[in-house]
Design a protein around this motif. Structure first.
Motif, PDB file in Angstrom:
ATOM      1  N   UNK A  79      25.820  50.573  26.472  1.00 33.25           N
ATOM      2  CA  UNK A  79      26.819  49.568  26.147  1.00 33.25           C
ATOM      3  C   UNK A  79      27.143  48.597  27.267  1.00 33.25           C
ATOM      4  N   UNK A  80      26.273  48.480  28.268  1.00 32.47           N
ATOM      5  CA  UNK A  80      26.529  47.546  29.361  1.00 32.47           C
ATOM      6  C   UNK A  80      25.753  46.254  29.146  1.00 32.47           C
ATOM      7  N   UNK A  81      26.319  45.160  29.658  1.00 30.05           N
ATOM      8  CA  UNK A  81      25.717  43.837  29.563  1.00 30.05           C
ATOM      9  C   UNK A  81      25.443  43.338  30.973  1.00 30.05           C
ATOM     10  N   UNK A  82      24.243  42.819  31.197  1.00 31.69           N
ATOM     11  CA  UNK A  82      23.891  42.383  32.538  1.00 31.69           C
ATOM     12  C   UNK A  82      23.104  41.085  32.543  1.00 31.69           C
ATOM     13  N   UNK A  83      23.055  40.471  33.716  1.00 29.00           N
ATOM     14  CA  UNK A  83      22.291  39.244  33.931  1.00 29.00           C
ATOM     15  C   UNK A  83      21.361  39.471  35.113  1.00 29.00           C
ATOM     16  N   UNK A  84      20.074  39.189  34.917  1.00 25.84           N
ATOM     17  CA  UNK A  84      19.070  39.374  35.961  1.00 25.84           C
ATOM     18  C   UNK A  84      18.397  38.042  36.268  1.00 25.84           C
ATOM     19  N   UNK A  96      26.441  43.054  36.328  1.00 26.37           N
ATOM     20  CA  UNK A  96      26.365  44.001  35.216  1.00 26.37           C
ATOM     21  C   UNK A  96      27.767  44.506  34.948  1.00 26.37           C
ATOM     22  N   UNK A  97      28.145  44.618  33.670  1.00 21.82           N
ATOM     23  CA  UNK A  97      29.523  44.937  33.319  1.00 21.82           C
ATOM     24  C   UNK A  97      29.572  45.831  32.090  1.00 21.82           C
ATOM     25  N   UNK A  98      30.690  46.557  31.960  1.00 26.26           N
ATOM     26  CA  UNK A  98      30.965  47.319  30.740  1.00 26.26           C
ATOM     27  C   UNK A  98      31.420  46.355  29.653  1.00 26.26           C
ATOM     28  N   UNK A  99      31.036  46.645  28.418  1.00 27.00           N
ATOM     29  CA  UNK A  99      31.566  45.910  27.279  1.00 27.00           C
ATOM     30  C   UNK A  99      32.749  46.695  26.712  1.00 27.00           C
ATOM     31  N   UNK A 134      32.609  33.932  27.000  1.00 25.51           N
ATOM     32  CA  UNK A 134      32.414  32.584  27.528  1.00 25.51           C
ATOM     33  C   UNK A 134      31.882  32.685  28.952  1.00 25.51           C
ATOM     34  N   UNK A 135      31.225  31.619  29.414  1.00 22.43           N
ATOM     35  CA  UNK A 135      30.622  31.581  30.745  1.00 22.43           C
ATOM     36  C   UNK A 135      31.292  30.497  31.581  1.00 22.43           C
ATOM     37  N   UNK A 136      31.628  30.830  32.837  1.00 20.81           N
ATOM     38  CA  UNK A 136      32.239  29.838  33.716  1.00 20.81           C
ATOM     39  C   UNK A 136      31.183  29.184  34.614  1.00 20.81           C
ATOM     40  N   UNK A 137      31.630  28.343  35.554  1.00 26.80           N
ATOM     41  CA  UNK A 137      30.708  27.598  36.417  1.00 26.80           C
ATOM     42  C   UNK A 137      29.890  28.489  37.338  1.00 26.80           C
ATOM     43  N   UNK A 138      30.352  29.719  37.569  1.00 31.17           N
ATOM     44  CA  UNK A 138      29.626  30.645  38.457  1.00 31.17           C
ATOM     45  C   UNK A 138      28.754  31.624  37.674  1.00 31.17           C
ATOM     46  N   UNK A 139      28.532  31.362  36.387  1.00 31.46           N
ATOM     47  CA  UNK A 139      27.699  32.193  35.512  1.00 31.46           C
ATOM     48  C   UNK A 139      28.311  33.556  35.209  1.00 31.46           C
ATOM     49  N   UNK A 140      29.609  33.713  35.405  1.00 28.22           N
ATOM     50  CA  UNK A 140      30.270  34.979  35.109  1.00 28.22           C
ATOM     51  C   UNK A 140      30.873  34.953  33.703  1.00 28.22           C
ATOM     52  N   UNK A 141      30.835  36.094  32.988  1.00 23.91           N
ATOM     53  CA  UNK A 141      31.325  36.135  31.606  1.00 23.91           C
ATOM     54  C   UNK A 141      32.799  36.501  31.519  1.00 23.91           C
ATOM     55  N   UNK A 142      33.451  36.044  30.444  1.00 22.45           N
ATOM     56  CA  UNK A 142      34.849  36.370  30.173  1.00 22.45           C
ATOM     57  C   UNK A 142      34.980  36.629  28.671  1.00 22.45           C
TER      58      UNK A 142
END
Length: 345
Positions: A79-84, A96-99, A134-142
């Motif tokens: 259940x984790x979401x990540x960006x590589x 990488x973050x928990x959903x 949503x994605x901010x200017x630093x590519x981080x999710x919210x």
């Protein structure tokens, strides 16, 4: 081009645009069962990126690989979401973050559905949750919002379906449901006719549904009669075959094993028979009645329990705890709501 992978491949994504990879060969990213992303350039293995859990699905970040054109989103079985970031030579995990739940991430799509500056991340999960980030200017999710449909999500796409101005999220589930989600409440079809005509349409649809339901009931009764005659005359009865989608994963956060059973037809009941003295934990989302039978002279099993499901339940989640070091067999008897009664072990 061809490449033989020695691991189970759960998903694959590729960039085929020449400007995306520069002088790089046609490059694919494999989500593999050994908890790695394997990067394949042409016919050759380039390198792999080790993850903390098994990746189940991959997608291009922002639908095109992001500003570098080499960034890939991945969702894991835990259940984790990540960006590589996967440039030539070596890659790294950006975040990488928990959903919102520990269920497997089954599908990821990127599309601007909230009206922000960048495409959003839409995540579909095995427990029926749909999450929008949503994605901010630093590519981080919210996290923007969630929706639960109570069935495993098998596919997500986006586009203008019921409106020319707003984007819909189109969702497909394991049992075959196809529906759309919209950011705001609105009629399914723009410029609806006047209320009187609309009411007439609704009445016609209700009549059609009732007629179809009547035909289904007639066919069901006819089928039951046929199968009874076959059983009485030939000594055997034809049984339907049905596919059971099951998943058995350990959740470190809960300290328990999650066992998920899902069918494309409603479940009648599930019987759990265990050689281990495992403990059943309550799962709030289950629409079922649990009954346990104590171990005695007539019941040698340390755990014998049944889950009787309510109407139209196609997915059942069991959560069990076992003592560390114990090993043994757990049998499940899955019985769907079809006639004649049959079960799959």
């Amino acid at each position: 081009m061809n490449y033989l992978c020695t691991e189970d491949i759960h998903d694959v994504v590729s960039l085929v645009y020449e400007e995306a990879w520069g002088d790089r060969e046609y490059t694919s990213i494999l989500a593999c069962g050994n908890s790695t992303l394997q990067i394949i350039e042409g016919n050759n293995f380039a390198y792999d990126l080790k993850l903390n859990s098994v990746p189940f699905t991959v997608a291009l970040f922002m639908s095109d690989g992001g500003h570098t054109k080499m960034m890939v989103l991945y969702g894991t079985k835990s259940g984790r979401l990540g960006l590589a970031s996967l440039p030539k030579g070596n890659g790294k995990v950006v975040w990488e973050m928990d959903t919102t739940s520990g269920a497997c991430v089954t599908t990821i799509s990127c599309y601007n559905v909230t009206g922000g500056q960048f495409p959003d991340i839409i995540v579909g999960k095995e427990d029926g949750l749909i999450e929008i980030y949503t994605i901010d200017e630093t590519d981080n999710p919210h996290l923007f919002g969630t929706f639960s449909c109570e069935e495993s999500i098998t596919g997500i796409s986006c586009g203008n379906v019921s409106s020319k101005t707003e984007i819909d999220i189109i969702v497909c589930t394991f049992t075959g449901w196809l529906f759309s989600l919209a950011k705001t409440s609105r009629p399914m079809i723009e410029n609806l006719p006047v209320a009187a005509n609309f009411n007439v349409k609704m009445q016609q649809l209700r009549s059609e549904v009732e007629e179809l339901q009547s035909k289904v009931n007639e066919e069901r009764l006819r089928y039951e009669e046929v199968t009874k005659r076959q059983g009485a005359g030939a000594g055997s009865t034809f049984f339907h075959t049905f596919q059971v989608h099951e998943n058995f994963e350990y959740s470190a956060a809960l300290g328990a094993y999650n066992l998920t059973i899902e069918l494309v037809i409603p479940i009648d009941f599930v019987v759990v028979q265990s050689q281990l003295p495992i403990r059943l934990m309550e799962v709030e989302k289950n629409a079922s009645v649990v009954s346990e039978v104590r171990q005695d002279a007539l019941n040698p099993w340390p755990l014998l329990a049944s889950y009787r499901c309510q109407a139209n339940v196609c997915r059942l989640e069991l959560r069990v705890q076992a003592n560390e070091g114990d090993s043994g067999v757990i049998n499940l008897y899955v019985c769907p709501k079809i006639m004649p009664k049959c079960a799959q072990v």
